[in-house]
Write a protein that holds these residues in place. Structure first.
Motif: not given
Length: 388
Positions: A336-358
């Protein structure tokens, strides 16, 4: 009900910190609005202190040698059909709840734990108090469901679909997200945070969350191996496990520039922001916090029950990597630390799940729905008067 200052009781339980954290988030949202009649009640601890303490300790053991016991309990109660057993569970805490309602006379009841004594009160007494369930994980356990719940607040569309498949009306389920502390939506200057926590900007940071009770086994071994096979910084949050922090002390002297153990961290969001990868258990609140920041997550050895179900969901959504042994943990961190593409993919998937002001969404809807419940009771009251 006084809309400007409703009386609200938020009912919770201390099986893990998640239910309490959600209760606190909702409480602070109410306080922010100027409500002066809001209380949090740990119903089981107040009604059955000895048994509650015993079962809470058993729950904590489920992360170590009690995994199979908890697996049987969690999945067994999820399939429970015995009316006798259900009646026992519905009655658990009922006497204390009845006393609370008589003394406090609340306008609204909110559950952050599946306490079915609450909707049972309505069924048995005929007294209608608007009642709401805030589900604190990304999976469904059927103990959350009851005919006399006015609204369910859930984390995702997928969870809503599961509840609807159990015969619950569409209008009763709101996809609100899980409430977390407002700190996770703040903008912070990372330069100041590096200094605050004694970390440097020249090496990536591996953050390991041991849980509120420090539930990772072999933590010292894991940290020492990571320090040997990588050149990264490691920050470990031990929570309230002082024994664990003492156990890690020798590594501080040996790797003074790269290793930082912490106890309880009030502003845990700040460490999330600095980390390149986070290793944790898949609790519902921790995962929701991760969606707010987008820190790539590795879920380590999820135990059967809601942890496993949460992990399955996040892994399926591409928002986390789940590992079940130390070798896979080390390989995943390095990859994960060597592969920035995987990091960015997980980051994007996490933020897609986030709902603000719950918490704002939930309290707004609770107030609106409560008013509807009260209005629906007015014709019934008038009919009784006419017939008297």
């Amino acid at each position: 009900m006084d809309k400007r200052n409703p009386k609200i009781i938020i009912l919770t339980a201390s099986y893990g910190n998640g239910h309490l954290q959600v209760a606190n988030s909702l409480y602070h949202e109410c306080v922010k609005r100027g409500f002066g009649n809001v209380n949090i009640c740990n119903l089981y601890s107040e009604s059955h202190p000895f048994f509650s303490e015993l079962t809470e300790n058993l729950y904590k053991k489920s992360f170590t040698f009690g995994k199979q016991f908890y697996k049987l309990f969690y999945y067994g109660t999820n399939r429970i059909q015995s009316k006798k057993l259900l009646r026992w569970y519905y009655n658990y805490g009922f006497k204390r709840l009845t006393y609370l309602i008589q003394i406090e006379k609340p306008d609204i009841l909110i559950n952050t734990f599946p306490i079915n004594a609450v909707p049972e009160f309505r069924r048995r007494t005929g007294k209608v108090i608007p009642t709401f369930n805030v589900i604190t994980d990304y999976c469904l356990h059927r103990l959350w469901l009851h005919d006399d719940i006015d609204r369910y607040y859930v984390s995702t569309d997928q969870l809503k679909s599961k509840i609807l498949s159990e015969g619950v009306f569409h209008s009763k389920v709101v996809v609100s997200g899980i409430p977390i502390r407002p700190a996770f939506s703040e903008v912070k200057d990372k330069r100041l945070l590096y200094k605050k926590y004694g970390l440097t900007t020249d090496k990536e940071i591996i953050l390991i969350l041991g849980g509120a009770q420090g539930v990772f086994s072999k933590m010292k071994e894991i940290c020492e191996t990571l320090l040997q096979i990588t050149n990264h910084q490691i920050a470990v949050v031990c929570g309230k496990n002082f024994t664990l922090r003492d156990d890690l002390a020798p590594l501080v002297s040996k790797y003074s520039e790269r290793f930082r153990p912490f106890g309880y961290v009030e502003r845990i969001d700040e460490l999330y922001r600095l980390a390149s990868v986070m290793v944790t258990k898949p609790g519902g609140i921790t995962l929701t916090e991760a969606t707010a920041i987008g820190t790539p997550v590795i879920l380590y050895k999820p135990v059967p029950g809601q942890e496993r179900e949460n992990a399955l969901f996040f892994t399926h959504e591409g928002a986390a990597i789940t590992v079940h042994n130390q070798d896979d943990l080390f390989d995943s961190i390095v990859t994960l630390l060597r592969n920035k593409e995987i990091q960015m993919s997980i980051n994007s998937s996490l933020k897609r799940l986030h709902l603000q002001n719950s918490q704002q969404i939930i309290i707004d809807d609770v107030l609106e729905e409560s008013e509807k419940v009260f209005q629906s009771m007015v014709p019934m009251t008038n009919k009784k008067k006419l017939g008297s």
